[in-house]
Design a protein around this motif. Structure first.
Motif, short mmCIF file in Angstrom:
data_model
loop_
_atom_site.label_atom_id
_atom_site.label_comp_id
_atom_site.label_asym_id
_atom_site.label_seq_id
_atom_site.Cartn_x
_atom_site.Cartn_y
_atom_site.Cartn_z
N ASP A 89 0.84 -1.19 0.00
CA ASP A 89 0.00 0.00 0.00
C ASP A 89 0.88 1.24 0.00
O ASP A 89 1.95 1.27 0.62
CB ASP A 89 -0.90 0.02 1.24
N TYR A 90 0.39 2.28 -0.66
CA TYR A 90 1.10 3.56 -0.71
C TYR A 90 0.70 4.39 0.49
O TYR A 90 -0.47 4.70 0.69
CB TYR A 90 0.75 4.27 -2.01
N ASP A 91 1.67 4.74 1.33
CA ASP A 91 1.44 5.59 2.49
C ASP A 91 1.91 6.99 2.12
O ASP A 91 3.10 7.31 2.20
CB ASP A 91 2.20 5.05 3.70
N ARG A 92 0.96 7.83 1.72
CA ARG A 92 1.29 9.16 1.21
C ARG A 92 1.88 10.06 2.29
O ARG A 92 2.79 10.85 2.02
CB ARG A 92 0.02 9.79 0.62
N THR A 93 1.39 9.94 3.52
CA THR A 93 1.87 10.83 4.58
C THR A 93 3.32 10.53 4.98
O THR A 93 4.10 11.42 5.23
CB THR A 93 0.97 10.73 5.82
N LYS A 94 3.67 9.25 5.02
CA LYS A 94 5.03 8.87 5.42
C LYS A 94 5.95 8.65 4.22
O LYS A 94 7.12 8.32 4.38
CB LYS A 94 5.00 7.62 6.29
N ARG A 96 6.14 6.26 1.74
CA ARG A 96 6.72 4.93 1.67
C ARG A 96 5.66 3.94 1.18
O ARG A 96 4.48 4.27 1.09
CB ARG A 96 7.25 4.49 3.03
N LEU A 98 4.12 0.16 2.09
CA LEU A 98 4.06 -0.73 3.24
C LEU A 98 3.34 -2.02 2.88
O LEU A 98 2.25 -1.99 2.30
CB LEU A 98 3.34 -0.04 4.39
#
Length: 136
Positions: A89-94, A96, A98
């Motif tokens: 999954d794309y973690d836009r805030t961090k 990265r 995951l």
């Protein structure tokens, strides 16, 4: 046709069917992913992915993600984790990627940052041609 010939023919037919039913899945399992498929190219519009965002898609029957990195441009990565094949999954805030299965963490370039993945995510060639992005 006598009884013995009929039973022999039936046994050959059922044995062949059982063999093919077993052999086909085994051969498909042993065949490398994407073998026998033509590597196609996917084209999308640049405006579909604003800077800092991502778009999920399928490239050559593989789930993929295209990310517009504000400082580096577009990058296309496979979403299949190299550990056990879960979808990342794309973690836009961090900023990265995951893996939800075993907490594998990838950079936005697909490199392994932490966790159990043994190698980086598969990357696809990206070419920007005018207002289009050609992947593959």
């Amino acid at each position: 046709m006598n009884r013995r010939t009929f039973l022999r023919s039936l046994l050959v037919f059922l044995g062949s069917t059982a063999f093919v039913s077993f052999a086909y899945p085994v051969l498909r399992f042993l065949e490398p992913p994407g073998a026998g498929e033509k590597a196609g190219k996917v084209t999308i519009k640049k405006g579909d992915i604003p800077p800092g965002s991502a778009k999920d898609m399928v490239i050559n029957n593989t789930p993929a993600i295209v990310i517009n990195l504000p400082d580096k441009g577009f990058i296309a990565l496979s979403k299949v984790c190299t550990h056990l094949g879960c979808l990342v999954d794309y973690d836009r805030t961090k900023k990265r990627l995951l893996c939800p299965c075993h907490a594998g963490v990838y950079s936005l370039e697909g490199k392994v940052l932490s966790g159990p993945p043994p190698k980086p995510l598969l990357t696809y060639a990206v070419q920007v041609q005018g207002e289009d992005i050609v992947i593959g």
